[in-house]
Design an enzyme around this catalytic site. Structure first.
Site, PDB file in Angstrom:
ATOM      1  N   ASP A   1       0.845  -1.350  -0.003  1.00  0.00           N
ATOM      2  CA  ASP A   1       0.082  -0.123   0.081  1.00  0.00           C
ATOM      3  C   ASP A   1       0.811   1.389  -0.079  1.00  0.00           C
ATOM      4  O   ASP A   1       0.474   2.460   0.560  1.00  0.00           O
ATOM      5  CB  ASP A   1      -0.772   0.050   1.351  1.00  0.00           C
ATOM      6  CG  ASP A   1      -0.082  -0.255   2.543  1.00  0.00           C
ATOM      7  OD1 ASP A   1       1.057  -0.857   2.683  1.00  0.00           O
ATOM      8  OD2 ASP A   1      -0.579   0.637   3.656  1.00  0.00           O
TER       9      ASP A   1
ATOM     10  N   LYS B   1      -6.281  -0.283   6.828  1.00  0.00           N
ATOM     11  CA  LYS B   1      -5.136  -0.035   7.853  1.00  0.00           C
ATOM     12  C   LYS B   1      -5.099   1.558   8.005  1.00  0.00           C
ATOM     13  O   LYS B   1      -5.358   2.317   6.912  1.00  0.00           O
ATOM     14  CB  LYS B   1      -3.666  -0.482   6.935  1.00  0.00           C
ATOM     15  CG  LYS B   1      -2.522  -0.393   7.783  1.00  0.00           C
ATOM     16  CD  LYS B   1      -1.293  -0.282   7.006  1.00  0.00           C
ATOM     17  CE  LYS B   1      -0.558   1.059   6.702  1.00  0.00           C
ATOM     18  NZ  LYS B   1       0.470   1.287   6.311  1.00  0.00           N
TER      19      LYS B   1
ATOM     20  N   GLU C   1      -2.640   0.383  13.812  1.00  0.00           N
ATOM     21  CA  GLU C   1      -1.301   0.272  13.623  1.00  0.00           C
ATOM     22  C   GLU C   1      -0.444   1.452  14.679  1.00  0.00           C
ATOM     23  O   GLU C   1      -0.353   2.751  13.839  1.00  0.00           O
ATOM     24  CB  GLU C   1      -0.727   0.535  12.273  1.00  0.00           C
ATOM     25  CG  GLU C   1       0.751   0.501  11.999  1.00  0.00           C
ATOM     26  CD  GLU C   1       1.214   0.579  10.491  1.00  0.00           C
ATOM     27  OE1 GLU C   1       2.294   0.422  10.171  1.00  0.00           O
ATOM     28  OE2 GLU C   1       0.319   0.407   9.610  1.00  0.00           O
TER      29      GLU C   1
ATOM     30  N   GLU D   1       2.637   2.733  15.235  1.00  0.00           N
ATOM     31  CA  GLU D   1       4.383   2.441  14.979  1.00  0.00           C
ATOM     32  C   GLU D   1       4.947   3.385  15.854  1.00  0.00           C
ATOM     33  O   GLU D   1       5.207   4.726  15.529  1.00  0.00           O
ATOM     34  CB  GLU D   1       4.493   2.697  13.647  1.00  0.00           C
ATOM     35  CG  GLU D   1       5.896   2.418  13.305  1.00  0.00           C
ATOM     36  CD  GLU D   1       6.551   2.181  11.978  1.00  0.00           C
ATOM     37  OE1 GLU D   1       7.716   1.991  11.644  1.00  0.00           O
ATOM     38  OE2 GLU D   1       5.592   2.347  10.975  1.00  0.00           O
TER      39      GLU D   1
ATOM     40  N   LYS E   1      -1.068  -3.933  14.580  1.00  0.00           N
ATOM     41  CA  LYS E   1      -0.073  -4.191  13.758  1.00  0.00           C
ATOM     42  C   LYS E   1       1.208  -3.269  14.512  1.00  0.00           C
ATOM     43  O   LYS E   1       1.324  -1.930  14.170  1.00  0.00           O
ATOM     44  CB  LYS E   1      -0.213  -3.519  12.496  1.00  0.00           C
ATOM     45  CG  LYS E   1       1.193  -3.447  11.419  1.00  0.00           C
ATOM     46  CD  LYS E   1       0.842  -3.101  10.221  1.00  0.00           C
ATOM     47  CE  LYS E   1       2.068  -3.130   9.116  1.00  0.00           C
ATOM     48  NZ  LYS E   1       1.925  -2.864   7.759  1.00  0.00           N
TER      49      LYS E   1
ATOM     50  N   SER F   1       2.812  -8.411   8.822  1.00  0.00           N
ATOM     51  CA  SER F   1       2.422  -7.430   7.784  1.00  0.00           C
ATOM     52  C   SER F   1       3.594  -6.646   7.170  1.00  0.00           C
ATOM     53  O   SER F   1       3.877  -5.550   7.664  1.00  0.00           O
ATOM     54  CB  SER F   1       1.237  -6.521   8.318  1.00  0.00           C
ATOM     55  OG  SER F   1       0.819  -5.512   7.485  1.00  0.00           O
TER      56      SER F   1
ATOM     57  N   TYR G   1       5.093   6.831   4.846  1.00  0.00           N
ATOM     58  CA  TYR G   1       4.695   5.811   3.998  1.00  0.00           C
ATOM     59  C   TYR G   1       4.000   6.402   2.670  1.00  0.00           C
ATOM     60  O   TYR G   1       2.951   6.975   3.002  1.00  0.00           O
ATOM     61  CB  TYR G   1       3.730   4.687   4.976  1.00  0.00           C
ATOM     62  CG  TYR G   1       3.788   3.544   4.360  1.00  0.00           C
ATOM     63  CD1 TYR G   1       4.925   2.745   4.590  1.00  0.00           C
ATOM     64  CD2 TYR G   1       2.641   2.926   3.733  1.00  0.00           C
ATOM     65  CE1 TYR G   1       4.776   1.280   4.149  1.00  0.00           C
ATOM     66  CE2 TYR G   1       2.759   1.579   3.300  1.00  0.00           C
ATOM     67  CZ  TYR G   1       3.655   0.827   3.523  1.00  0.00           C
ATOM     68  OH  TYR G   1       3.536  -0.478   2.967  1.00  0.00           O
TER      69      TYR G   1
END
Length: 358
Positions: free
Chosen positions: A30, A142, A183, A185, A225, A295, A358
């Site tokens: 993605d 996500k 997620e 992170e 995630k 993932s 990202y």
């Protein structure tokens, strides 16, 4: 009432459990147009739609690879693309027993008054987008929240703001039939030790599950995630067994058993590092009420990208490389990966990018 009533309840629970099937994991494909452009430029390939489509077709149509995957996360452009022969990617995945997923966040913005900390945007219009993606065949979503470790970071403001954003996103997804991947992170950037990462990870995950409960999210219809608990990118490395112990302990302390699976992000680790660390977690003899899976984006694609180089004549070689990584990570979810003495080019190089977007 402990969670809200969704007409998709049974479907959400079933799909979340399916994605967490031991032996399977998620391919994160993605990357935004800008991010995939950086990957393509690393092999001197122009960032145009046809090249982006060709790379994704290479991955999705690798013979034998989909048996090791339960989901693929797509960027919006890719959700509507087709193979060169005209078959929609979504159909390729469904026939291979893989659920299509979709990135739904709109990137990060700085929280004013903090030391560059961020929150994720994209809640406006999210319900309508989820409905559209569900109709197109997507079954999970996500949303990436980003936190960093510094002298005074993450601040409580950043932790709370990102936890609430993730919870609001999660419940909107569930209202519209998509399993939300949560997620949070914590970037690996810095010289901190593994204890510092463990402390921050536990604080962040505790806040996330408090927020998910406050927002009446159906935990059984979600996935987590997270980052693995590791030392900072500028600190000395530790063995996979140490990372496994610290990571699983952080989850035991914060993550409800109601959640079916953890799908780790690779966070700039090399392909081989990410696989070995996941394998060590699954070999650990301790309480693990959730499946521990993957993932991975960079850590499933780097050596494949190098093998391909944008050339049609390298297609088979690149697909063989991708199959090898997919199989390795499948084995790691079962704790049966033996390591690879014959690594493909790019499999052992660090994929760390400072302040990764990202």
């Amino acid at each position: 009432m402990s969670h809200f009533v969704s007409k998709y309840h049974d479907e959400l629970v079933k799909n979340a459990a399916y994605i967490g099937t031991p032996g399977k994991g998620i391919l994160a494909a993605d990357e935004s147009t800008g991010t995939i452009g950086k990957r393509l430029s690393s092999i001197n390939v122009e960032n145009v739609e046809e090249n982006r489509r060709a790379l994704r077709e290479l991955l999705f149509t690798t013979p034998g690879a989909l048996q090791y995957l339960s989901g693929v996360i797509l960027f919006e452009e890719t959700l509507y693309q087709k193979t060169a022969a005209g078959k929609p990617f979504v159909d390729v995945m469904k026939e291979g027993g893989v659920l299509p997923g979709i990135k739904v966040d709109k990137g990060t913005v700085v929280l004013p008054g903090t030391n560059g900390e961020t929150t994720t945007q994209g809640l406006d219009g999210l319900a309508e987008r989820c409905q559209k993606y569900y109709e197109a065949g997507a079954r999970f979503a996500k949303w990436r929240a980003v936190l960093n470790i510094g002298p005074n970071e993450p601040s409580q403001l950043a932790i709370n703001e990102n936890a609430n954003g993730l919870a609001r996103y999660a419940v909107i997804c569930q209202q519209n039939g998509l399993v939300p991947i949560v997620e949070p992170e914590i970037l690996v950037d810095g010289s901190h030790d593994i204890n510092k990462c463990a402390d921050v990870t536990e604080r962040v995950l505790a806040a996330c599950y408090k927020a998910l409960n406050d927002h009446h999210v159906i935990l059984e219809g979600t996935l987590l995630k997270p980052n693995m608990v590791t030392p900072g990118s500028d600190a000395a490395k530790v063995a996979p067994e140490v990372i496994a112990e610290y990571t699983v302990r952080a989850l035991q302390r914060t993550m409800p058993a109601a959640v079916p699976a953890v799908v780790f992000l690779s966070g700039g680790q090399s392909e081989e590092e990410a696989t070995l660390n996941l394998n060590a977690m699954n070999k650990l003899k301790t309480k693990k009420p959730w499946t521990l899976s993957f993932s991975f984006g960079r850590a499933l694609q780097q050596s494949t990208l190098k093998a391909w180089g944008g050339k049609k004549e390298n297609l088979e070689k690149a697909q063989a490389t991708f199959l090898k990584r997919a199989k390795a990570n499948s084995e790691a979810t079962l704790g049966t990966y033996k390591g690879d003495s014959n690594l493909a080019e790019g499999a052992s190089e660090s994929l760390h990018v400072k302040d990764y977007k990202y």
